[in-house]
Design a protein around this motif. Structure first.
Motif, short mmCIF file in Angstrom:
data_model
loop_
_atom_site.label_atom_id
_atom_site.label_comp_id
_atom_site.label_asym_id
_atom_site.label_seq_id
_atom_site.Cartn_x
_atom_site.Cartn_y
_atom_site.Cartn_z
N ARG A 348 0.84 -1.21 0.00
CA ARG A 348 0.00 0.00 0.00
C ARG A 348 0.87 1.25 0.00
O ARG A 348 0.65 2.19 -0.77
N ARG A 349 1.88 1.27 0.88
CA ARG A 349 2.74 2.45 0.99
C ARG A 349 3.50 2.71 -0.31
O ARG A 349 3.62 3.86 -0.75
N LEU A 355 2.30 6.72 -6.68
CA LEU A 355 1.19 7.49 -7.24
C LEU A 355 1.34 8.97 -6.91
O LEU A 355 1.23 9.83 -7.80
N LEU A 356 1.59 9.29 -5.65
CA LEU A 356 1.72 10.69 -5.25
C LEU A 356 2.94 11.35 -5.91
O LEU A 356 2.90 12.52 -6.28
N ALA A 357 4.03 10.58 -6.07
CA ALA A 357 5.22 11.11 -6.73
C ALA A 357 4.90 11.46 -8.18
O ALA A 357 5.32 12.51 -8.69
N GLU A 358 4.14 10.58 -8.85
CA GLU A 358 3.78 10.82 -10.25
C GLU A 358 2.86 12.04 -10.37
O GLU A 358 3.04 12.89 -11.25
N ASP A 411 2.36 16.35 1.54
CA ASP A 411 1.26 17.21 1.97
C ASP A 411 0.85 18.19 0.87
O ASP A 411 -0.33 18.50 0.70
N LYS A 412 1.83 18.68 0.11
CA LYS A 412 1.50 19.62 -0.97
C LYS A 412 0.75 18.91 -2.11
O LYS A 412 -0.14 19.49 -2.73
N VAL A 413 1.11 17.67 -2.35
CA VAL A 413 0.39 16.89 -3.37
C VAL A 413 -1.04 16.62 -2.89
O VAL A 413 -2.00 16.72 -3.67
#
Length: 443
Positions: A348-349, A355-358, A411-413
């Motif tokens: 999951r992590r 996903l968040l990095a992309e 957090d910004k994403v």
């Protein structure tokens, strides 16, 4: 350089790269030509040393550098041509270990490719945001706590016995082996019974004393006491009780407000309300973030690099082991094997992290220098007196900088996604919010 694919299974890739002897020689000669104008040698003017002589003199020194540049260049070109990014540092090894000058160079490169991350329609993402208003009851409760912390002590009726929590005003003289010792005496000392501010056992013996009573208190200094000449020794303190006072909360008025830096009680109430609502907003965001991540986790599914999952599972298992064994500070302990549950959490992590990095990359989310400086300053406060050393450590440690940057970026994403998602605000009570936060901690 010739590149041949030898493995393409899932995200695992492997390639054989052959740098011919001629290509390597050409690379060496190219580097020697670059250096030729600056080379001086006896018998030749600067920049006029013949290339064959340069090769004979410096060829061996340049050979390794040329080989490394050729391999690095081939790898860079490979990733550009394939449009792939490795999940970690590619493993590169020379196949013909008994290589000698004049032979072709054969290299094997293997890595796990980062997966293609699917697009997410953020407008289809629905999340609930809990909103809590700081009502008068919550403000009044906070005021009561402030009043208790700013409590006064009022004289009890003469003859009343001191209770735990009372303040006794005493004169005392301490003696070891019958001799008074430096720092062991005081007059009009206000001591709150139960505050544990004196030597263990001292305050308990004053419970039940009355005004004008004299009491001899016998205690043992701890073995680790800071004054070595007193450590572990028995001491007698002759105490004269001059007053017994009961705790009385401060009045909730303008005077109390001024003690806490506000101009008036109304101003203090407003400050309390703002602080409470900031706390509620922080807790609400944590709950909303978890729900958002849960929703994203449901919406996306893609293959994960096995090495990343394995490393994350080991980290989770290791951390949880230390949480369960807090007395073990170092890492000198048996290897902790991840369980199926650890692996599931790691998947999951890793999935959400990729996903968040992309998303962040496509949205051009950046962590500013000011945000990084603020993060470093907050961490540095945990090391009072060593702030400068901590700053230098962070500057010299890329891994530490990445650890500080990662949560800011995440957090910004999250903020970026929330702006595009459908957010439904629901007003709830403080208790309902607290239960939601507790549920997060239990998961």
């Amino acid at each position: 350089m010739q590149v041949t694919e030898t493995q393409n299974e899932g995200l695992k890739r492997a390639y054989k790269m052959v740098l011919t002897a001629q290509e390597l020689d050409d690379k060496v000669m190219e580097k020697l030509k670059e250096a030729q104008p600056e080379v001086e040698m006896k018998g030749f003017r600067k920049g006029k040393v013949p290339l064959p002589l340069l090769k004979k003199q410096f060829g061996q020194r340049v050979l390794g550098e040329a080989m490394q540049e050729a391999v690095d260049g081939a790898m860079t070109q490979h990733f550009e041509d394939k449009g792939e990014r490795p999940a970690g540092e590619p493993a590169v090894k020379m196949v013909n270990e008994e290589w000698k000058e004049g032979d072709d160079v054969e290299v094997e490169m293997s890595y796990e490719a980062l997966p293609e991350v699917p697009e997410v329609d953020f407008k289809s993402v629905k999340i609930e945001k809990m909103v809590v208003k700081a009502d008068d009851g919550a403000v009044d409760d906070a005021l009561k706590n402030l009043a208790e912390n700013a409590q006064n002590f009022e004289d009890r009726k003469k003859g009343t016995k001191a209770k735990d929590g009372d303040q006794v005003v005493i004169d005392f003289v301490g003696r070891v082996d019958g001799e008074a010792f430096e720092g062991g005496s005081a007059e009009d000392y206000p001591l709150v019974l139960g505050s544990n501010s004196f030597i263990p056992g001292f305050e308990e013996q004053l419970v039940g004393v009355k005004q004008d009573e004299e009491k001899v208190v016998t205690v043992n200094f701890p073995d680790e006491y800071q004054a070595e000449h007193l450590a572990g020794k028995e001491a007698e303190f002759t105490c004269t009780v001059k007053a017994v006072k009961a705790p009385a909360p401060a009045e909730i008025d303008d005077d109390l407000a001024q003690k806490y830096g506000s101009d008036s009680l109304d101003a203090l109430k407003e400050q309390i309300k703002e602080r409470l609502e900031q706390e509620y907003a922080g807790a609400s965001r944590a709950v909303m973030k978890r729900k958002l991540l849960d929703e994203l986790d449901k919406q996306v599914d893609f293959e994960l690099p096995p090495s990343m999952v394995e490393a994350e599972a080991k980290q989770i298992a290791h951390q949880l082991w230390h949480d369960e064994n807090p007395d073990v500070q170092g890492h000198d302990h048996p290897e902790v094997e991840p369980t199926e549950e650890h692996t599931k959490l790691a998947e999951r992590r890793v999935r959400l992290g990729l996903l968040l990095a992309e998303i962040g990359q496509k949205a051009e989310v950046e962590v500013t220098d000011a945000e990084m400086t603020q993060a470093v300053m907050e961490q540095a406060r945990q090391y009072p007196g060593q702030e400068r050393q901590f700053f230098e450590f962070v500057q010299q440690n890329p891994q530490m900088r990445q650890q500080l940057r990662a949560p800011i970026f995440e957090d910004k994403v999250i903020d970026y996604i929330v702006e595009l998602a459908e957010v439904n605000e629901t007003e709830v009570t403080k208790d309902e919010l607290e239960k939601a936060v507790e549920a997060l901690e239990d998961e």
